[in-house]
Design a protein around this motif. Structure first.
Motif, short mmCIF file in Angstrom:
data_model
loop_
_atom_site.label_atom_id
_atom_site.label_comp_id
_atom_site.label_asym_id
_atom_site.label_seq_id
_atom_site.Cartn_x
_atom_site.Cartn_y
_atom_site.Cartn_z
N ARG A 336 0.84 -1.20 0.00
CA ARG A 336 0.00 0.00 0.00
C ARG A 336 0.87 1.24 0.00
O ARG A 336 1.99 1.24 0.52
CB ARG A 336 -0.89 0.02 1.24
N PHE A 337 0.34 2.33 -0.57
CA PHE A 337 1.06 3.59 -0.54
C PHE A 337 1.21 4.06 0.90
O PHE A 337 0.24 4.06 1.66
CB PHE A 337 0.34 4.65 -1.36
N ALA A 338 2.43 4.41 1.27
CA ALA A 338 2.71 4.87 2.63
C ALA A 338 3.44 6.21 2.56
O ALA A 338 4.62 6.26 2.20
CB ALA A 338 3.55 3.85 3.39
N LEU A 339 2.73 7.29 2.84
CA LEU A 339 3.36 8.60 2.86
C LEU A 339 4.33 8.66 4.03
O LEU A 339 3.97 8.31 5.16
CB LEU A 339 2.31 9.69 3.00
N PRO A 340 5.59 9.05 3.81
CA PRO A 340 6.52 9.16 4.93
C PRO A 340 6.02 10.14 5.99
O PRO A 340 5.16 10.98 5.72
CB PRO A 340 7.81 9.68 4.27
N ASP A 341 6.57 10.01 7.16
CA ASP A 341 6.23 10.93 8.26
C ASP A 341 6.92 12.27 7.98
O ASP A 341 8.07 12.47 8.34
CB ASP A 341 6.70 10.33 9.58
N LEU A 342 6.20 13.16 7.31
CA LEU A 342 6.78 14.43 6.93
C LEU A 342 6.86 15.36 8.13
O LEU A 342 5.96 15.38 8.98
CB LEU A 342 5.96 15.08 5.81
N PRO A 343 7.92 16.15 8.22
CA PRO A 343 8.17 16.94 9.43
C PRO A 343 7.27 18.17 9.53
O PRO A 343 6.84 18.74 8.52
CB PRO A 343 9.63 17.35 9.28
N GLU A 344 6.97 18.55 10.75
CA GLU A 344 6.30 19.82 11.02
C GLU A 344 7.35 20.87 11.39
O GLU A 344 8.48 20.54 11.71
CB GLU A 344 5.30 19.65 12.15
N HIS A 345 6.96 22.10 11.32
CA HIS A 345 7.87 23.20 11.66
C HIS A 345 7.02 24.28 12.34
O HIS A 345 6.63 25.27 11.73
CB HIS A 345 8.54 23.74 10.39
N ARG A 346 6.70 24.02 13.60
CA ARG A 346 5.77 24.87 14.33
C ARG A 346 6.44 26.18 14.76
O ARG A 346 7.65 26.26 14.90
CB ARG A 346 5.25 24.14 15.56
N GLY A 347 5.59 27.19 14.96
CA GLY A 347 6.07 28.44 15.50
C GLY A 347 6.50 29.46 14.48
O GLY A 347 6.92 30.57 14.84
N ALA A 348 6.39 29.12 13.17
CA ALA A 348 6.78 30.09 12.13
C ALA A 348 6.00 29.78 10.87
O ALA A 348 5.62 28.63 10.61
CB ALA A 348 8.28 30.02 11.86
N THR A 349 5.75 30.83 10.09
CA THR A 349 5.13 30.62 8.77
C THR A 349 6.17 29.97 7.86
O THR A 349 7.28 30.48 7.70
CB THR A 349 4.66 31.96 8.18
N LEU A 350 5.80 28.83 7.28
CA LEU A 350 6.76 28.08 6.46
C LEU A 350 7.09 28.81 5.17
O LEU A 350 8.25 28.90 4.77
CB LEU A 350 6.19 26.70 6.13
N LEU A 351 6.06 29.30 4.50
CA LEU A 351 6.24 29.90 3.18
C LEU A 351 5.24 31.04 3.04
O LEU A 351 4.06 30.88 3.39
CB LEU A 351 6.03 28.84 2.09
N ARG A 352 5.71 32.16 2.53
CA ARG A 352 4.85 33.32 2.35
C ARG A 352 5.12 33.94 0.97
O ARG A 352 6.27 34.19 0.61
CB ARG A 352 5.10 34.35 3.44
N ALA A 353 4.04 34.16 0.22
CA ALA A 353 4.12 34.88 -1.05
C ALA A 353 3.30 36.15 -0.92
O ALA A 353 2.15 36.11 -0.45
CB ALA A 353 3.59 34.02 -2.19
N GLU A 354 3.88 37.26 -1.35
CA GLU A 354 3.22 38.55 -1.21
C GLU A 354 3.22 39.27 -2.54
O GLU A 354 4.27 39.59 -3.10
CB GLU A 354 3.93 39.40 -0.16
N GLY A 355 2.02 39.50 -3.08
CA GLY A 355 1.86 40.28 -4.31
C GLY A 355 2.60 39.73 -5.51
O GLY A 355 3.06 40.50 -6.35
#
Length: 533
Positions: A336-355
């Motif tokens: 079966r397809f098993a998505l790896p345990d992808l990491p979290e990164h709490r406490g900050a915005t990971l990615l931001r695009a502006e305009g």
């Protein structure tokens, strides 16, 4: 291409395949296919690329003889495959005439029979009754009007003098599909009919197929069409005994039935492995007893132990025979397809695009902010800039205005619509290299459940389109990204894998951005935030 046998009424239409086997180029493509479809049945044929779906349609149409087995059809047959039956200089009108040949022929035969009846020719009454039945079976009088309605609904070219060579692939497909939907065939065999259709065209196709009084057999990756139309599903993917499976209850019945089938398969295989391990342990224990008793200590019980040795030898032989006779007859089930345990990164915005904008491709300024666990579906018509925006978010394309910032240490995984050019290296070599470059301890390629062992060790250039797409996804996951940016992630993937992938994306701790036209994926992610371009 269209073909027909007896012009039976739609209510008498049927298709039956029994024990169909096909080998192409020495490779088994279909093995033991059984199918029975009567009037009102709409059969979806599903499976991975290369499982023989299109081949089966050719067999059902009578274009390809089965190596083994039988195929029976009743009713006129209309086939929409990937090859146009006319040349570039032929016209839209020629294609319409070809697809309506049966209806035109039925009306011409009725005219002849009517004239013979008027003249009082012998046997004219029976001939007239037969000709009338043929015309009624196709509802031939209304065929041209039905084609006109479908041409308009599918946004197809209606100019009958237009040369086919001047039309795009999508336009030719829509003209042909409109002809088939209007021709009145009792049996429709359709290969990927949703290709090149817009939302209105998809709605019209769905409505016509649901209303079709005869038999429909369709091959499609469009899970929404399958969910809306199919009454039965024929699954050509591997099973515990190697034979295709037929599931009732529509597409939902297929999903549930295949889940239960997979669970039974896994349990049966595990039981057989456990029994083999038990027999191996019994043999090892018998061998240990023989070794310990065959060489007794000097001067103590020597003769007593020696007399026991033949029995111990027989016990070892029996256990060797038991182990040799035990065969793990059930093959290992696909992982079966098993998505790896992808990491979290709490406490900050990971990615931001502006305009952000890109000249000529993404003209309206767009703002996006993603934290761990965030979900976003990007929607919009073709050309609205969905792929462009995702490329900007992934850092693959620089915006002309605005900016994109990524938090320190955050990894972004980008799945584009197109694969990299094929090469001579194997899939596992590429994957292991990507893992090594990331410096992360990612799971092995085989444990993801995306590629089977054979494809894992084949050069990428030899992989099918579907296997290449699976490898693309694996290479994205190799870096264990904090943000997944996925452009049309369901392209070329089987329905089963897409269902597994969708469930995994809903539960991962990573942020996920998806752009898709996949109607079922849009339904399944109905609770995710939307960004309409």
């Amino acid at each position: 291409m269209s073909s027909h046998l007896s012009l039976a009424p739609a209510r008498a239409a049927h298709v039956r395949a029994s024990g169909v086997h096909i080998c192409l180029g020495g490779r088994p493509v279909l093995a033991g296919v059984d199918l029975v479809a009567a009037a009102g049945d709409r059969v979806a044929v599903v499976g991975e690329n290369g499982r023989g779906k299109t081949t089966l349609l050719r067999v059902l149409a009578g274009d390809l003889p089965a190596d083994q087995g039988e195929v029976h059809r009743a009713g006129s047959v209309g086939v929409a495959d990937q090859q146009l039956p006319l040349g570039a200089t032929d016209t839209v009108g020629d294609l319409i005439d070809l697809e309506l040949a049966a209806a035109r022929g039925a009306l011409a035969g009725l005219d002849d029979a009517t004239a013979a009846l008027t003249d009082g020719s012998p046997g004219a009454e029976d001939a007239y009754a037969a000709a009338l039945a043929q015309a009624e079976a196709l509802d031939a009088w209304d065929a041209d009007r039905r084609v006109e309605i479908s041409l308009a609904a599918l946004n197809a070219v209606a100019d009958r003098g237009r040369a086919l060579g001047t039309l795009s692939v999508g336009q030719r497909h829509r003209v042909r599909l409109a002809c088939l939907l209007g021709a009145g065939h009792s049996v429709l065999l359709l290969d990927e009919p949703t290709n090149h259709l817009d939302a209105d065209g998809l709605g019209h196709l769905t409505e016509r197929l649901r209303a079709h009084p005869g038999v429909v057999v369709l091959v499609s990756h469009d899970r929404a069409l399958l969910a809306d139309v199919a009454t039965t599903v024929l699954d050509l993917d591997p099973s515990s005994d190697g034979r295709p499976r037929v599931y009732g209850g529509g597409y939902a019945g297929h999903v549930e039935g295949r889940r239960a089938e997979r669970a039974r398969w896994e349990a049966l295989h595990a039981d057989q492995l456990a029994e083999r391990q038990r027999l191996a342990a019994d043999l090892s224990a018998a061998q240990n007893r023989l070794r310990d008793n065959w060489r007794p200590d000097k001067g103590h019980g020597k003769h007593t132990r020696a007399t026991r040795a033949p029995g111990l030898v027989r016990a070892v032989h029996r256990r060797q025979e038991d182990l040799a006779a035990h065969v793990v007859a059930v093959p290992p089930p696909p992982i079966r397809f098993a998505l790896p345990d992808l990491p979290e990164h709490r406490g900050a915005t990971l990615l931001r695009a502006e305009g952000v904008t890109v000249a000529g491709r993404l003209t309206r300024p767009v703002d996006v902010a993603l934290d761990s666990g965030d979900r976003l579906v990007v929607t919009g018509a073709n050309g609205a800039g969905k792929s462009t925006l995702l490329s900007v978010l992934a850092g693959v394309l620089a915006p002309d205005t605005g900016q994109v910032t990524t938090a320190r240490g955050v990894r972004v995984g980008w799945l584009g619509q197109e694969s990299d050019p094929p090469g001579g290296r194997t899939a596992v070599e590429l994957y292991d290299e990507r893992v090594a470059r990331s410096g992360r301890s990612a799971p092995g390629l085989g444990s993801l459940g995306l590629l089977d062992r054979r494809d894992t060790h084949r050069p990428v250039a030899e992989l099918s389109v579907g296997a290449r797409r699976r490898l693309d996804l694996a290479l994205v996951l190799a870096r264990l990204p904090h943000v997944l940016v996925l452009d049309e992630p369901t392209n070329h993937l089987s329905a089963t894998l897409v269902d597994e992938l969708t469930a995994a994306l809903g539960s991962t701790g990573a942020a996920v951005v998806v752009a898709t036209h996949d109607r079922q994926l849009l339904r399944d992610t109905g609770g995710w935030p939307r960004l309409a371009l």
